[in-house]
Structures are given as C-alpha cells and as structure tokens.
Design an enzyme around this catalytic site. Structure first.
Site: not given
Length: 587
Positions: A294, A377, A462
């Site tokens: 990321e 995401k 994440c």
C-alpha cells in the site's frame, strides 16, 4: 482535585496497580515481545477490581474507563503518532483525540465489569463461566477500531491458535477468561487446601460442586488443547496442490513532504529504487507474482480515464514502469494506487469535482503488461482515510476523503512467461521519460504470451485483514491471501508487529497462506497454520525484499468461513439461559 486525591490514596494505588497488571501483562504476552505465560494472569487486574466493587455500578464504570485508558496507553501508544503524522493534527488536538478514542473504543472494559458483577451478584457462587460469558459479550458488542481481542494473545500458542478455525479469536478469549478466573480462584493457599479436601471421603454438596468445577476445567483444557493438536496435525500433513514463487518489494516510499523535500525528486528516486530492487532480485530467476505494498508509489494511478486525468492523478510514467517490470520479467505484478470515478446517477457531460469518488485501490498487471482486475478498499480507517463528520476535515489537511469500495471479488492471476527475454535492450525507469505505456508493450510485443488464468488470491488492504467478519464475506476459493499495507504512519513502533499478529488468524480461519507486503516493515509470509515462515520479518523503516514459495492449500470451506461466529452465539445463548434458570431456581 477529586481525581488527584483518589490517585494518591491507598484505594487509588491498588486500582492503578490492577489497571497496570492487565495492561502490561497483556502487552508482554503479545507481539513483538511474545511472553505467552503472562496472558493467563493478565485478567487478574479485572477480577480484583470486580470483586472489590461488586454491585457498585458507578465505581465499576469509572474503573472500566481506567482500564481502557491505561490499556490504550500501554498497547496502542502509537495511535498518538498516527493522529499527528497520518491525520496531521497538532498535539493539542491529538491528545484529546487519543484520550477520547481510548474511552470510546475500549468500552469492553466497563461493559465487562458491569456484566460480570451483575451476574456474580445473582448467581452468588464461583462460576468461571461468568468470566467467560462476560468477556465474550463485551468483545462482541462494543466498538473497537483496532479489535485486539484477548483471544489474539492466546493465539501466540500455535496449538491453541488452531481452534480459530471454528471460533476465531472470540472463542479463544472465552477460553482464556474461563481458565484465568479459575487460576485467580486458586491464588490463595486456603482455596488450594479446600480443593485438596474434596478428595477426602466427605460427600458434601459443596465438595461435589468444587469437584465438578475441577472436572469442567480439565474437560475444557482437554477439548481446546486436544482439538488444537488434532487440527495442527491434520493441516500440517495436507499436501499443497501447487506452489507459487512470490516476491515482496518493500520500497520505503515517502508519506508526505512537509519537511521541505522536493516531491518530484523523491518520487524519481523511489521509482528508480523499485526498478533496481526488482531487477536485482529477479536477475537469475523470475517469480509468479511480485507484490508492492500500500502506498508503494503514492499519489498516482495507472487508470487512464477522463476523471483521473482531470484530477491529475493519472501518471503515464507510473503505468509505463509497472508495464516494464511485468514485461521484463514475464510475471504478474500487484501494486497499490489511487483510483477515481463518478457515480452513474451523477455522470454528465461536465465533470464536477464534488461528484468524484476517490478510492484506495490495488490492481494486477499481467505478464503482458496489461492492467487487469482491481480491488477498492472497503473498510476505511477513521482519521486517516475519512472523518466521521464533514466539518472535521478542516482540522486536518492530511486526512483523505476516500469512498469505500463495493465489490468483494478475488483477483485472478496468470501463467507466467517461461522463455527468456531476447530483446536487444531491456527497459528501465529512465526509459519511461520517452516511452508511453503502449510503446513499452510494443517494445516487448514478441514476448507476449497467451493469458491463461491459473489461480486467484484474496486481496486485503491494510486494516481490513484484522476484521474476521469482513474477510469471510469474500466468495470463492483463493489460492492465498495478499495483504498490502503501509504502517510507516506509525513510525518505528510495535504497531507493525501487532497489525500482523491481529491479522494472522485469517490464515487459520481460511487455511490459506498470507502474503503481507508493507511499505516500510514488517513484511512476512504466514502459512495456513498461522506460522511465520522462517520467522523472517523485514526490518522497520528500511528498504527490503523477501521471497518465498507460497503453498496453495486445497480448497475447503472451513467451519468459520461457512458459519462465522455461530459457536460464540450459541455459547452466549446457552450460558445466558442457564444463568437465568439457575437464578430463578435459587432466588
């Protein structure tokens, strides 16, 4: 003043000592310290406070917040760093945010104390199930941005961790408090002596109850350790159906440039660094998949559209370099980027900036240098990727305004090129100044291969990896899990190890390997038993590469993937009804 008098009093000293026992021993049990012995006595602080103030509801609430703040301070001290660096808040705003989040996001402590005390005052007997039921309820039904469940600490034991295949971290939390409360009961010699007396020929009702309690604890230990050992042996002996050679590139990309550095120069250095790291690692032999983390190349996208060009986030040199890497080595390349679109209902002939949605996205480039499937995401991080209220964006210029993704699709990847390159000149970063993405593909046109999908992986960005209920929503049978993350916002702290450990149980719940790629450490490979391969972590705040062969475990829908938290709900329901019946009969 009242708080100060309390803290210097004997009562205050004992209370703070109890908070410290739970916070410190929990921290020592967890990554990266990993002293699992302490986990069994960590809840003692909670037990002592509950016993001292049983039935005093107001005091229990205050003490619950005392546990919350100290636990947060010891275990999540890096959140202050996040609010100042990631969120961009000044210290006078970061401090109240830290304290406020400690209270709001650790409601499990006051809820636990209240529920435990409520049940104990009505049952009026020693029942370890009360402690077990209370922590399970508190962890289930209270908000936690970083869900550090006590069960995650228990999972440092590889045998006990295997039970997560059925009940995730929740069941391990219940198990911990059941055993720990029994140990707490035995903390005094008199209690131990009373247990010894149960073996004497006195068949009193009290002795039978104590003996029944001992038998129950032994049974629970046998079930958890026995089932864990069985699952460990079962899955350790499973033969993989394939192996994929995977390279993680940790580029240590910059986060921002508030220190006066030249952004253009730093990005050029980053692109050169990534290019050289990949070429150096793959000079002798290529891999099946390269994974960039990321924010590995922040601020840009390879998605060429009218919207991304209008926002000035499309950068043709970024796309050219990604195409060069995948074509030069004939492999799949998975990387993170920005992306943007406009909802269909707001699309018109004129682009209105307020209508544009921005995404934290990751995308795969095929061995032919073609941009393929992407994943946006879904679970966004508060104070980093969005603010709970619109007016709060004015307080922090660093916080992004991202929209959540809507699709939970696996990412297919392709068969790699097995023939060596015979081009006269290999391309590198400096060639992107003169070559467009199409020119790069044309340069390698004689080496393009038939695109054949050979598998898929489950993409997580994440924070998403630590949310078990969310991850199980993905459909299909992935070969492995890929988690790309950027923990650089938290500095050289324990956060990166904690983040990984909180997500490690997804490997057991899915019985799939996890490829964890970070921007600045710690990157690691974890197998389907939750073991970190070779215990090899990349160092924090540095550039690094790590390469392993990832086993593709045969597809099997585990109990947790099929039924989620069913066992935990059943446990709470059965125990809750049992307590209700017991209290009615004995009232």
């Amino acid at each position: 003043m009242k708080l100060a008098r309390f803290l210097i009093s004997r009562e205050g000293f004992i209370s703070v000592l109890c908070y410290t026992v739970t916070a410190t021993f929990s921290f020592l049990s967890f990554a990266p310290v990993n002293l699992p012995f302490f986990v069994w006595i960590a809840p003692f602080g909670l037990f002592i406070i509950e016993k001292r103030y049983r039935g005093e509801w107001k005091k229990l609430i205050y003490h619950g917040f005392g546990f919350a703040i100290l636990f947060y301070l010891v275990s999540f001290h890096w959140i202050y760093h996040m609010t100042t660096v990631f969120g961009g808040f000044d210290w006078y705003l970061a401090v109240p945010i830290f304290i406020g989040s400690a209270i709001l996001l650790n409601f499990k402590f006051p809820v636990y104390l209240l529920l435990f005390s409520f049940l104990a005052t009505r049952v009026k007997r020693f029942f370890p199930l009360i402690a077990s039921f209370s922590i399970l309820f508190a962890e289930f039904f209270t908000p936690q941005v970083f869900p550090w469940y006590f069960g995650n600490v228990v999972a440092e034991n590889h045998i006990l961790a295997q039970n997560a295949e059925y009940m995730s971290a929740y069941g391990l939390s219940a198990f911990l408090f059941f055993v720990s409360y029994f140990l707490f009961y035995l903390r005094k010699p008199k209690q131990i002596l009373s247990l010894v007396k149960t073996y004497l020929p006195k068949h009193t009702l009290a002795n039978r109850r104590v003996l029944g309690g001992i038998f129950t604890v032994i049974l629970v230990l046998v079930v958890f350790f026995g089932n864990g050992y069985y699952l460990y042996q079962k899955w350790e002996n499973v033969k993989p159906i394939a192996e994929r050679d995977v390279l993680i590139v940790q580029p240590d990309a910059p986060l921002e440039f508030r220190d006066g550095r030249n952004p253009a120069e730093e990005i050029r250095k980053l692109m050169t660094r990534i290019d050289q790291m990949v070429e150096s690692e793959l000079k002798e032999k290529s891999v099946d998949l390269i994974v960039l983390p990321e924010s590995g190349i922040p601020f840009f996208t390879t998605h060429d559209s009218e919207i991304t060009r209008a926002m000035r986030i499309y950068w043709h040199q970024f796309e050219s370099l990604m195409a060069i890497i995948s074509l030069r080595h004939g492999t799949n390349l998975y990387f993170n980027e920005l992306d943007a679109d406009i909802p269909k209902e707001k699309q018109s002939n004129r682009i209105v900036r307020n209508d544009i949605r921005t995404y934290n996205s990751s995308v795969l480039m095929s061995p032919n240098g073609e941009r393929k499937n992407s994943y946006q995401k879904v679970f966004l991080l508060i104070f980093g990727e969005y603010m709970p209220f619109e007016w709060m964006y004015a307080l922090s210029g660093q916080t992004g305004q991202f929209a959540p993704g809507t699709k939970l699709d696996l990412i297919p990847y392709y068969e790699v090129r097995n023939t060596p390159n015979v081009v006269k000149k290999e391309l590198h970063w400096e060639d992107t100044f003169s070559l467009s993405p199409d020119s790069v593909r044309n340069h390698y046109k004689d080496h393009q291969i038939k695109e054949t999908v050979i598998g898929s992986f489950l993409p997580l960005i994440c924070y998403e990896v630590i949310i078990s209920e969310f991850v199980r929503k993905f459909q299909g049978d992935p070969d492995f899990i890929v988690n790309v993350t950027n923990d650089k916002w938290y500095g050289n702290s324990v956060e990166s190890f904690q983040h990984h450990t909180l997500g490690r149980l997804r490997a057991i719940e899915f019985r799939k390997w996890i490829v964890r790629s970070t921007n600045s450490g710690t990157s690691v490979f974890t197998d389907h038993l939750g073991r970190n391969i070779d215990n090899e972590f990349t160092p924090i705040e540095s550039t690094a590469t790590i390469r392993k062969k990832v086993s593709v475990i045969p597809g099997e829908m585990t109990f947790y993937r099929l039924y989620g938290n069913l066992l935990s709900y059943l446990f709470m329901g059965i125990v809750g009804i049992s307590f209700l019946v017991y209290v009615k009969r004995n009232s």
